[in-house]
Design a protein around this motif. Structure first.
Motif, PDB file in Angstrom:
ATOM      1  N   ALA A   1       6.173  -1.013   7.493  1.00  0.00           N
ATOM      2  CA  ALA A   1       7.011  -1.184   7.839  1.00  0.00           C
ATOM      3  C   ALA A   1       7.994  -3.106   7.851  1.00  0.00           C
ATOM      4  CB  ALA A   1       5.895  -2.517   8.436  1.00  0.00           C
ATOM      5  N   PRO A   2       8.662  -3.231   8.824  1.00  0.00           N
ATOM      6  CA  PRO A   2       9.180  -4.445   8.858  1.00  0.00           C
ATOM      7  C   PRO A   2       8.724  -5.723   7.945  1.00  0.00           C
ATOM      8  CG  PRO A   2       9.711  -4.187  10.232  1.00  0.00           C
ATOM      9  CD  PRO A   2       8.057  -2.935  10.119  1.00  0.00           C
ATOM     10  N   GLY A   3       9.560  -5.857   6.642  1.00  0.00           N
ATOM     11  CA  GLY A   3       8.983  -7.263   6.468  1.00  0.00           C
ATOM     12  C   GLY A   3       8.142  -6.706   5.338  1.00  0.00           C
ATOM     13  N   GLU A   4       8.126  -5.499   4.567  1.00  0.00           N
ATOM     14  CA  GLU A   4       6.905  -5.307   3.650  1.00  0.00           C
ATOM     15  C   GLU A   4       7.699  -4.547   2.601  1.00  0.00           C
ATOM     16  OE1 GLU A   4       3.814  -1.158   2.437  1.00  0.00           O
ATOM     17  OE2 GLU A   4       5.127  -1.334   3.993  1.00  0.00           O
ATOM     18  N   GLN A   5       7.403  -5.408   1.768  1.00  0.00           N
ATOM     19  CA  GLN A   5       8.016  -5.696  -0.138  1.00  0.00           C
ATOM     20  C   GLN A   5       7.705  -4.070  -0.816  1.00  0.00           C
ATOM     21  OE1 GLN A   5       5.801  -7.859  -3.026  1.00  0.00           O
ATOM     22  NE2 GLN A   5       7.983  -9.073  -3.487  1.00  0.00           N
ATOM     23  N   LEU A   6       8.823  -4.167  -1.253  1.00  0.00           N
ATOM     24  CA  LEU A   6       9.495  -2.874  -2.161  1.00  0.00           C
ATOM     25  C   LEU A   6       9.558  -2.667  -3.515  1.00  0.00           C
ATOM     26  CD1 LEU A   6      11.059  -0.412   0.877  1.00  0.00           C
ATOM     27  CD2 LEU A   6       9.292  -0.531   0.912  1.00  0.00           C
ATOM     28  N   ARG A   7       8.340  -2.177  -4.349  1.00  0.00           N
ATOM     29  CA  ARG A   7       8.793  -2.447  -5.617  1.00  0.00           C
ATOM     30  C   ARG A   7       9.297  -0.791  -6.277  1.00  0.00           C
ATOM     31  NH1 ARG A   7       4.000  -5.229  -4.390  1.00  0.00           N
ATOM     32  NH2 ARG A   7       3.776  -7.284  -4.503  1.00  0.00           N
ATOM     33  N   ASP A   8      10.101  -1.284  -7.246  1.00  0.00           N
ATOM     34  CA  ASP A   8      10.733   0.186  -7.227  1.00  0.00           C
ATOM     35  C   ASP A   8       9.561   1.269  -8.577  1.00  0.00           C
ATOM     36  OD1 ASP A   8      10.539  -1.409 -10.095  1.00  0.00           O
ATOM     37  OD2 ASP A   8      13.058  -1.572  -9.886  1.00  0.00           O
TER      38      ASP A   8
ATOM     39  N   GLU B   1      18.674   3.398  -6.958  1.00  0.00           N
ATOM     40  CA  GLU B   1      20.255   3.181  -6.585  1.00  0.00           C
ATOM     41  C   GLU B   1      19.605   3.972  -4.831  1.00  0.00           C
ATOM     42  OE1 GLU B   1      21.405   7.092  -7.904  1.00  0.00           O
ATOM     43  OE2 GLU B   1      21.723   5.704 -10.090  1.00  0.00           O
ATOM     44  N   ALA B   2      17.911   4.391  -4.514  1.00  0.00           N
ATOM     45  CA  ALA B   2      18.233   4.717  -3.249  1.00  0.00           C
ATOM     46  C   ALA B   2      18.318   3.180  -2.456  1.00  0.00           C
ATOM     47  CB  ALA B   2      17.195   5.407  -3.211  1.00  0.00           C
ATOM     48  N   LEU B   3      16.929   2.733  -3.079  1.00  0.00           N
ATOM     49  CA  LEU B   3      17.570   0.902  -2.750  1.00  0.00           C
ATOM     50  C   LEU B   3      18.673   0.272  -2.091  1.00  0.00           C
ATOM     51  CD1 LEU B   3      13.936  -0.018  -4.503  1.00  0.00           C
ATOM     52  CD2 LEU B   3      14.503   0.678  -1.970  1.00  0.00           C
ATOM     53  N   LEU B   4      19.892   0.480  -2.928  1.00  0.00           N
ATOM     54  CA  LEU B   4      20.597  -0.249  -2.882  1.00  0.00           C
ATOM     55  C   LEU B   4      21.594   0.063  -1.874  1.00  0.00           C
ATOM     56  CD1 LEU B   4      22.275  -0.551  -6.868  1.00  0.00           C
ATOM     57  CD2 LEU B   4      21.088  -2.309  -5.102  1.00  0.00           C
ATOM     58  N   ARG B   5      21.529   1.601  -1.448  1.00  0.00           N
ATOM     59  CA  ARG B   5      21.806   2.032  -0.272  1.00  0.00           C
ATOM     60  C   ARG B   5      21.545   2.357   0.562  1.00  0.00           C
ATOM     61  NH1 ARG B   5      22.379   9.078  -1.830  1.00  0.00           N
ATOM     62  NH2 ARG B   5      23.274   8.422   0.606  1.00  0.00           N
ATOM     63  N   LEU B   6      19.990   1.779   0.984  1.00  0.00           N
ATOM     64  CA  LEU B   6      19.386   1.500   1.682  1.00  0.00           C
ATOM     65  C   LEU B   6      19.587   0.099   2.049  1.00  0.00           C
ATOM     66  CD1 LEU B   6      15.677   2.875   1.382  1.00  0.00           C
ATOM     67  CD2 LEU B   6      17.192   3.729   2.866  1.00  0.00           C
ATOM     68  N   ALA B   7      20.001  -0.735   1.148  1.00  0.00           N
ATOM     69  CA  ALA B   7      20.358  -2.337   1.997  1.00  0.00           C
ATOM     70  C   ALA B   7      21.607  -2.092   2.467  1.00  0.00           C
ATOM     71  CB  ALA B   7      20.296  -3.091  -0.083  1.00  0.00           C
ATOM     72  N   GLU B   8      22.644  -1.548   1.830  1.00  0.00           N
ATOM     73  CA  GLU B   8      24.005  -1.369   2.330  1.00  0.00           C
ATOM     74  C   GLU B   8      24.203  -0.823   4.303  1.00  0.00           C
ATOM     75  OE1 GLU B   8      26.479   1.279  -0.081  1.00  0.00           O
ATOM     76  OE2 GLU B   8      26.213   0.478  -1.658  1.00  0.00           O
ATOM     77  N   ALA B   9      22.916   0.052   4.086  1.00  0.00           N
ATOM     78  CA  ALA B   9      22.326   0.476   5.873  1.00  0.00           C
ATOM     79  C   ALA B   9      21.967  -0.361   6.052  1.00  0.00           C
ATOM     80  CB  ALA B   9      21.495   2.290   5.415  1.00  0.00           C
TER      81      ALA B   9
ATOM     82  N   SER C   1      12.443 -10.087  -5.223  1.00  0.00           N
ATOM     83  CA  SER C   1      12.068  -8.550  -4.534  1.00  0.00           C
ATOM     84  C   SER C   1      13.029  -8.030  -3.063  1.00  0.00           C
ATOM     85  CB  SER C   1      10.115  -8.901  -3.615  1.00  0.00           C
ATOM     86  OG  SER C   1      11.175 -10.012  -2.439  1.00  0.00           O
ATOM     87  N   THR C   2      12.582  -6.827  -2.946  1.00  0.00           N
ATOM     88  CA  THR C   2      13.654  -6.448  -1.414  1.00  0.00           C
ATOM     89  C   THR C   2      12.249  -5.609  -1.203  1.00  0.00           C
ATOM     90  OG1 THR C   2      14.128  -4.397  -3.230  1.00  0.00           O
ATOM     91  CG2 THR C   2      14.002  -3.570  -1.173  1.00  0.00           C
ATOM     92  N   THR C   3      13.004  -6.203   0.401  1.00  0.00           N
ATOM     93  CA  THR C   3      11.804  -5.782   1.851  1.00  0.00           C
ATOM     94  C   THR C   3      11.948  -5.141   2.494  1.00  0.00           C
ATOM     95  OG1 THR C   3      12.918  -8.299   2.475  1.00  0.00           O
ATOM     96  CG2 THR C   3      10.601  -8.075   1.126  1.00  0.00           C
ATOM     97  N   VAL C   4      12.148  -5.184   3.272  1.00  0.00           N
ATOM     98  CA  VAL C   4      11.694  -3.797   4.912  1.00  0.00           C
ATOM     99  C   VAL C   4      12.841  -5.134   5.591  1.00  0.00           C
ATOM    100  CG1 VAL C   4      11.634  -1.806   6.388  1.00  0.00           C
ATOM    101  CG2 VAL C   4      10.620  -1.851   4.603  1.00  0.00           C
TER     102      VAL C   4
ATOM    103  N   PRO D   1       0.846  -0.833  -0.039  1.00  0.00           N
ATOM    104  CA  PRO D   1      -0.375  -0.236  -0.145  1.00  0.00           C
ATOM    105  C   PRO D   1       0.358   1.682   0.028  1.00  0.00           C
ATOM    106  CG  PRO D   1       0.350  -1.377   2.240  1.00  0.00           C
ATOM    107  CD  PRO D   1       0.707  -1.976   1.149  1.00  0.00           C
ATOM    108  N   ILE D   2       1.137   2.316  -1.117  1.00  0.00           N
ATOM    109  CA  ILE D   2       1.466   3.356  -0.845  1.00  0.00           C
ATOM    110  C   ILE D   2       0.853   3.952  -0.817  1.00  0.00           C
ATOM    111  CG2 ILE D   2       2.370   5.185  -2.635  1.00  0.00           C
ATOM    112  CD1 ILE D   2       3.910   2.307  -2.250  1.00  0.00           C
ATOM    113  N   PRO D   3       1.238   5.161   0.374  1.00  0.00           N
ATOM    114  CA  PRO D   3       0.743   6.239   1.177  1.00  0.00           C
ATOM    115  C   PRO D   3       0.385   7.713  -0.099  1.00  0.00           C
ATOM    116  CG  PRO D   3       2.544   5.923   2.101  1.00  0.00           C
ATOM    117  CD  PRO D   3       2.114   4.951   0.540  1.00  0.00           C
TER     118      PRO D   3
END
Length: 214
Positions: free
Chosen positions: A33-40, A56-64, A74-77, A2-4
């Motif tokens: 939330a933790p476990g939420e899937q993020l689609r670019d 690019e932001a998702l890659l940085r977030l993964a590094e963090a 998929s990319t998840t929180v 769900p996107i705000p």
């Protein structure tokens, strides 16, 4: 996912750092939330940008350590794990300890007053239960010695690992222990005003070290 629907779009002329900060903050404040899937594609539509800065932001977030991303999947929180908090805490505490040491002698009275004003806003926000305002004031306070230290490597490390701790701070600032942070801030400012680098470094390290795993 769900996107705000109520978020303003980002001006397309802004740098990719703005996309990163918006996504980072949405994870830190619990919008995602933790476990939420993020689609670019969904995130790009939400922010009003192309998919490239989002990726690019998702890659940085993964590094963090804020998201888990695997090629082709998929990319998840990520969840707020004890080990992630502990590792980030130790690194951030060491960086802030170094920052206050290097800032002694560079801080002006205006810098110290900026820290005092930020701590007043921080204390008021904690009392009012305004966690977002408390985090903003806390950021402003600690940014002063980091800026005065003029150490780009130090600032880069903090930019990567502080977001993990911000998620833990949302929990701490929601509790009665938040008021204790304001008292530690007062002690830090006084040590800096006195030019006591050892004392300031000890307080700075202790402030972040209190963010232990829960």
């Amino acid at each position: 996912m769900p996107i705000p629907q109520n978020a303003p779009t980002i001006d397309r002329r802004l740098l990719r750092d703005d996309v990163y900060r918006r996504l980072r903050d949405a994870i830190v404040d619990g919008t995602f939330a933790p476990g939420e899937q993020l689609r670019d594609v969904d995130l790009a539509a939400w922010l009003g940008v192309s998919r490239t800065p989002v990726r690019e932001a998702l890659l940085r977030l993964a590094e963090a350590g804020l998201v888990s991303a695997q090629p082709g999947r998929s990319t998840t929180v990520t969840s707020l794990s004890e080990s992630a908090v502990r590792d980030a805490r130790d690194v951030v505490a060491a960086m802030h300890q170094l920052a206050v040491r290097e800032s002694v002698g560079n801080l002006t009275e205006a810098d110290l007053d900026t820290m005092r004003q930020a701590n007043r806003r921080f204390r008021e926000a904690i009392t009012a239960g305004d966690i977002e305002a408390a985090l903003t004031a806390d950021d402003e306070l600690h940014a002063v010695p980091v800026t005065a230290a003029s150490n780009q490597a130090l600032a880069t490390v903090l930019d990567q690992f502080t977001p993990v701790l911000r998620r833990a701070e949302v929990l701490r600032f929601s509790s009665v222990s938040g008021s204790a942070s304001a008292d530690r801030h007062d002690d830090l400012i006084q040590a800096l005003a006195d030019g006591d680098a050892d004392r300031a470094a000890q307080i700075a390290a202790g402030t972040w070290s209190t963010l232990g795993p829960r």
